[in-house]
Design a protein around this motif. Sequence first.
Motif, PDB file in Angstrom:
ATOM      1  N   VAL A  79       9.169   0.681  -5.406  1.00  0.00           N
ATOM      2  CA  VAL A  79       8.110   0.029  -6.170  1.00  0.00           C
ATOM      3  C   VAL A  79       8.534  -1.298  -6.786  1.00  0.00           C
ATOM      4  O   VAL A  79       7.839  -2.313  -6.657  1.00  0.00           O
ATOM      5  CB  VAL A  79       7.599   0.981  -7.276  1.00  0.00           C
ATOM      6  N   VAL A  80       9.673  -1.299  -7.470  1.00  0.00           N
ATOM      7  CA  VAL A  80      10.027  -2.430  -8.332  1.00  0.00           C
ATOM      8  C   VAL A  80      10.180  -3.758  -7.588  1.00  0.00           C
ATOM      9  O   VAL A  80       9.622  -4.773  -8.017  1.00  0.00           O
ATOM     10  CB  VAL A  80      11.293  -2.115  -9.154  1.00  0.00           C
ATOM     11  N   PRO A  81      10.925  -3.828  -6.464  1.00  0.00           N
ATOM     12  CA  PRO A  81      11.062  -5.140  -5.798  1.00  0.00           C
ATOM     13  C   PRO A  81       9.731  -5.751  -5.398  1.00  0.00           C
ATOM     14  O   PRO A  81       9.465  -6.926  -5.673  1.00  0.00           O
ATOM     15  CB  PRO A  81      11.927  -4.816  -4.573  1.00  0.00           C
ATOM     16  N   THR A  82       8.878  -4.948  -4.760  1.00  0.00           N
ATOM     17  CA  THR A  82       7.567  -5.445  -4.354  1.00  0.00           C
ATOM     18  C   THR A  82       6.723  -5.805  -5.562  1.00  0.00           C
ATOM     19  O   THR A  82       5.987  -6.799  -5.561  1.00  0.00           O
ATOM     20  CB  THR A  82       6.832  -4.380  -3.513  1.00  0.00           C
ATOM     21  N   LEU A  83       6.844  -4.998  -6.597  1.00  0.00           N
ATOM     22  CA  LEU A  83       6.078  -5.235  -7.816  1.00  0.00           C
ATOM     23  C   LEU A  83       6.441  -6.575  -8.448  1.00  0.00           C
ATOM     24  O   LEU A  83       5.569  -7.364  -8.818  1.00  0.00           O
ATOM     25  CB  LEU A  83       6.324  -4.100  -8.807  1.00  0.00           C
ATOM     26  N   LEU A  84       7.739  -6.853  -8.550  1.00  0.00           N
ATOM     27  CA  LEU A  84       8.177  -8.099  -9.173  1.00  0.00           C
ATOM     28  C   LEU A  84       7.785  -9.318  -8.329  1.00  0.00           C
ATOM     29  O   LEU A  84       7.396 -10.356  -8.878  1.00  0.00           O
ATOM     30  CB  LEU A  84       9.689  -8.069  -9.396  1.00  0.00           C
ATOM     31  N   LYS A  98      20.016  16.575  -9.514  1.00  0.00           N
ATOM     32  CA  LYS A  98      20.435  15.506  -8.608  1.00  0.00           C
ATOM     33  C   LYS A  98      19.252  15.032  -7.761  1.00  0.00           C
ATOM     34  O   LYS A  98      19.053  13.830  -7.576  1.00  0.00           O
ATOM     35  CB  LYS A  98      21.568  15.989  -7.710  1.00  0.00           C
ATOM     36  N   SER A  99      18.469  15.985  -7.254  1.00  0.00           N
ATOM     37  CA  SER A  99      17.292  15.620  -6.450  1.00  0.00           C
ATOM     38  C   SER A  99      16.285  14.837  -7.288  1.00  0.00           C
ATOM     39  O   SER A  99      15.654  13.894  -6.794  1.00  0.00           O
ATOM     40  CB  SER A  99      16.631  16.884  -5.893  1.00  0.00           C
ATOM     41  N   TRP A 100      16.140  15.222  -8.548  1.00  0.00           N
ATOM     42  CA  TRP A 100      15.232  14.501  -9.452  1.00  0.00           C
ATOM     43  C   TRP A 100      15.673  13.047  -9.608  1.00  0.00           C
ATOM     44  O   TRP A 100      14.870  12.128  -9.498  1.00  0.00           O
ATOM     45  CB  TRP A 100      15.202  15.228 -10.795  1.00  0.00           C
ATOM     46  N   MET A 101      16.959  12.852  -9.874  1.00  0.00           N
ATOM     47  CA  MET A 101      17.465  11.492 -10.048  1.00  0.00           C
ATOM     48  C   MET A 101      17.339  10.678  -8.755  1.00  0.00           C
ATOM     49  O   MET A 101      16.989   9.492  -8.777  1.00  0.00           O
ATOM     50  CB  MET A 101      18.928  11.524 -10.491  1.00  0.00           C
ATOM     51  N   GLU A 102      17.609  11.326  -7.629  1.00  0.00           N
ATOM     52  CA  GLU A 102      17.506  10.626  -6.343  1.00  0.00           C
ATOM     53  C   GLU A 102      16.058  10.242  -6.051  1.00  0.00           C
ATOM     54  O   GLU A 102      15.787   9.136  -5.561  1.00  0.00           O
ATOM     55  CB  GLU A 102      18.055  11.516  -5.225  1.00  0.00           C
ATOM     56  N   GLU A 103      15.137  11.147  -6.349  1.00  0.00           N
ATOM     57  CA  GLU A 103      13.720  10.859  -6.111  1.00  0.00           C
ATOM     58  C   GLU A 103      13.239   9.740  -7.030  1.00  0.00           C
ATOM     59  O   GLU A 103      12.484   8.852  -6.609  1.00  0.00           O
ATOM     60  CB  GLU A 103      12.888  12.122  -6.340  1.00  0.00           C
ATOM     61  N   THR A 104      13.680   9.773  -8.279  1.00  0.00           N
ATOM     62  CA  THR A 104      13.302   8.723  -9.224  1.00  0.00           C
ATOM     63  C   THR A 104      13.842   7.369  -8.771  1.00  0.00           C
ATOM     64  O   THR A 104      13.117   6.361  -8.787  1.00  0.00           O
ATOM     65  CB  THR A 104      13.851   9.053 -10.630  1.00  0.00           C
ATOM     66  N   LEU A 109       8.227  -2.177 -20.016  1.00  0.00           N
ATOM     67  CA  LEU A 109       9.398  -1.432 -19.565  1.00  0.00           C
ATOM     68  C   LEU A 109       9.426  -0.022 -20.146  1.00  0.00           C
ATOM     69  O   LEU A 109       9.755   0.941 -19.455  1.00  0.00           O
ATOM     70  CB  LEU A 109      10.673  -2.191 -19.952  1.00  0.00           C
ATOM     71  N   THR A 110       9.083   0.102 -21.433  1.00  0.00           N
ATOM     72  CA  THR A 110       9.075   1.430 -22.044  1.00  0.00           C
ATOM     73  C   THR A 110       7.970   2.300 -21.471  1.00  0.00           C
ATOM     74  O   THR A 110       8.006   3.526 -21.612  1.00  0.00           O
ATOM     75  CB  THR A 110       8.896   1.334 -23.574  1.00  0.00           C
ATOM     76  N   CYS A 111       7.010   1.680 -20.831  1.00  0.00           N
ATOM     77  CA  CYS A 111       5.955   2.421 -20.144  1.00  0.00           C
ATOM     78  C   CYS A 111       6.419   2.847 -18.751  1.00  0.00           C
ATOM     79  O   CYS A 111       6.234   3.985 -18.330  1.00  0.00           O
ATOM     80  CB  CYS A 111       4.699   1.564 -20.055  1.00  0.00           C
ATOM     81  N   LEU A 112       7.032   1.919 -18.031  1.00  0.00           N
ATOM     82  CA  LEU A 112       7.418   2.180 -16.654  1.00  0.00           C
ATOM     83  C   LEU A 112       8.553   3.192 -16.526  1.00  0.00           C
ATOM     84  O   LEU A 112       8.513   4.065 -15.656  1.00  0.00           O
ATOM     85  CB  LEU A 112       7.839   0.875 -15.970  1.00  0.00           C
ATOM     86  N   VAL A 113       9.572   3.063 -17.362  1.00  0.00           N
ATOM     87  CA  VAL A 113      10.762   3.908 -17.210  1.00  0.00           C
ATOM     88  C   VAL A 113      10.420   5.396 -17.317  1.00  0.00           C
ATOM     89  O   VAL A 113      10.770   6.193 -16.425  1.00  0.00           O
ATOM     90  CB  VAL A 113      11.854   3.500 -18.221  1.00  0.00           C
ATOM     91  N   PRO A 114       9.726   5.857 -18.383  1.00  0.00           N
ATOM     92  CA  PRO A 114       9.365   7.278 -18.420  1.00  0.00           C
ATOM     93  C   PRO A 114       8.464   7.687 -17.256  1.00  0.00           C
ATOM     94  O   PRO A 114       8.578   8.803 -16.743  1.00  0.00           O
ATOM     95  CB  PRO A 114       8.619   7.414 -19.760  1.00  0.00           C
ATOM     96  N   ALA A 115       7.565   6.788 -16.850  1.00  0.00           N
ATOM     97  CA  ALA A 115       6.642   7.115 -15.766  1.00  0.00           C
ATOM     98  C   ALA A 115       7.386   7.351 -14.455  1.00  0.00           C
ATOM     99  O   ALA A 115       7.022   8.232 -13.667  1.00  0.00           O
ATOM    100  CB  ALA A 115       5.615   5.998 -15.599  1.00  0.00           C
ATOM    101  N   PHE A 148      10.435   8.547 -14.157  1.00  0.00           N
ATOM    102  CA  PHE A 148      11.083   9.853 -14.258  1.00  0.00           C
ATOM    103  C   PHE A 148      10.071  10.989 -14.101  1.00  0.00           C
ATOM    104  O   PHE A 148      10.375  12.022 -13.491  1.00  0.00           O
ATOM    105  CB  PHE A 148      11.813   9.979 -15.596  1.00  0.00           C
ATOM    106  N   ILE A 149       8.878  10.812 -14.632  1.00  0.00           N
ATOM    107  CA  ILE A 149       7.834  11.832 -14.483  1.00  0.00           C
ATOM    108  C   ILE A 149       7.452  11.989 -13.016  1.00  0.00           C
ATOM    109  O   ILE A 149       7.363  13.099 -12.484  1.00  0.00           O
ATOM    110  CB  ILE A 149       6.599  11.467 -15.328  1.00  0.00           C
ATOM    111  N   ALA A 150       7.204  10.862 -12.347  1.00  0.00           N
ATOM    112  CA  ALA A 150       6.812  10.903 -10.938  1.00  0.00           C
ATOM    113  C   ALA A 150       7.918  11.521 -10.082  1.00  0.00           C
ATOM    114  O   ALA A 150       7.648  12.303  -9.163  1.00  0.00           O
ATOM    115  CB  ALA A 150       6.486   9.491 -10.450  1.00  0.00           C
ATOM    116  N   GLY A 151       9.173  11.172 -10.386  1.00  0.00           N
ATOM    117  CA  GLY A 151      10.280  11.741  -9.639  1.00  0.00           C
ATOM    118  C   GLY A 151      10.398  13.235  -9.825  1.00  0.00           C
ATOM    119  O   GLY A 151      10.647  13.986  -8.868  1.00  0.00           O
ATOM    120  N   ALA A 152      10.219  13.707 -11.052  1.00  0.00           N
ATOM    121  CA  ALA A 152      10.296  15.146 -11.329  1.00  0.00           C
ATOM    122  C   ALA A 152       9.170  15.902 -10.646  1.00  0.00           C
ATOM    123  O   ALA A 152       9.367  17.007 -10.127  1.00  0.00           O
ATOM    124  CB  ALA A 152      10.246  15.383 -12.838  1.00  0.00           C
ATOM    125  N   MET A 153       7.992  15.315 -10.629  1.00  0.00           N
ATOM    126  CA  MET A 153       6.860  15.966  -9.976  1.00  0.00           C
ATOM    127  C   MET A 153       7.109  16.143  -8.482  1.00  0.00           C
ATOM    128  O   MET A 153       6.766  17.168  -7.890  1.00  0.00           O
ATOM    129  CB  MET A 153       5.585  15.149 -10.213  1.00  0.00           C
TER     130      MET A 153
END
Length: 349
Positions: free
Chosen positions: A230-235, A217-223, A24-30, A32-37
């Motif tokens: 990703v998460v539903p399919t991943l789980l 706001k766009s960053w948070m929406e993209e994240t 989880l500590t790996c996924l959460v920052p990742a 946010f990074i992907a969303g910001a990019m």
Amino acid sequence: MDFIFTMLKGGFNELLDYLSFHVLTCLVPAFFIAGAMAVLITKGAVIKYFGAGAKRWVAYGVASVSGMLLAVCSCTVLPLFAGIYSLGAGIGPATTFLYSGPAINILAISLTGAAIGWHMGVARGVGAVLFSIVIGVIMSFLFRHSEKERLGEIEELPGETSEKSVKFLVVFFGTMVAILIVSTSKLEPWIKITIDIGLISLIAVMVRYYFAEGEFKSWMEETWSLVKMVVPTLLVGVFLVGMVTSVLPPQWIAGYVGQNSLIANFAASLIGALFYFSTLTEVPIVKGLINLGMNQGPALALLLAGPAVSIPNLLVVNRIMGFKRTLAYFVLVVIMATLTGWAYGHFFG
């Protein structure tokens, strides 16, 4: 009834293991990074470097690492590839991007390191970058004559660039990557929390003074969009993997891909290149196979071929650039994944 109970138990156990604090500590920052990019680095700024007029080292360099800007599977990357290809990108940089897009996004690399081991995560990232370039260069050479005709009919790419300075982007994303590294490190919890608070505070300052109106706001929406995608399919994928591996005889895995032979790596590459893997589901699948006896070499081969190519992906690519080019791309992915996995297996198998 016992068989079904065993499968369900295996699925839940795998899911609980997957949702460990470390992952989880790996996924959460990742996320946010992907969303910001996706918000701060414009697509036009990336696309312009793929054009025929761009320097080769720039075109292939940008194409090979641009997957870190995305969090997509082999099918989701297709619209971007189609746009890049039709706008005038050479077949070399375009196919480099087509492979690297789903193969080396930051979510996949960081999750591979957290779930399987950082040596595998690094090998996947470096291997994907290097042989995406090799694939692109070979494709450019094979179809160099027909490419001259195609590119001659296409206008030059637009010169859109990001509004943020390069210096700001380096500091901003460097800080976020530092959060990811610290959060997944083996430091004492109080040390990690202290450092993360400092880094997050720095991010807050940059957002306050350097973000334009609406960008946060766009960053948070993209994240959040990435999380929902990703998460539903991943789980679900993790749960299914746990069910299958709980009843799959280990001797089957050991017998077919338990050794680091060229045949085993080729089999893993071919299977990975044909079957569809949703974003990030390849990681728990490979982790489960390793636990059942899969050698590290074929495991890397599967990670390199699986997310980047699939039957649905190939069908669409065929419509975009034709059968011969699609077949060449498919063969190159399988061969390169086989050889890379085989070489890696000699050191870590």
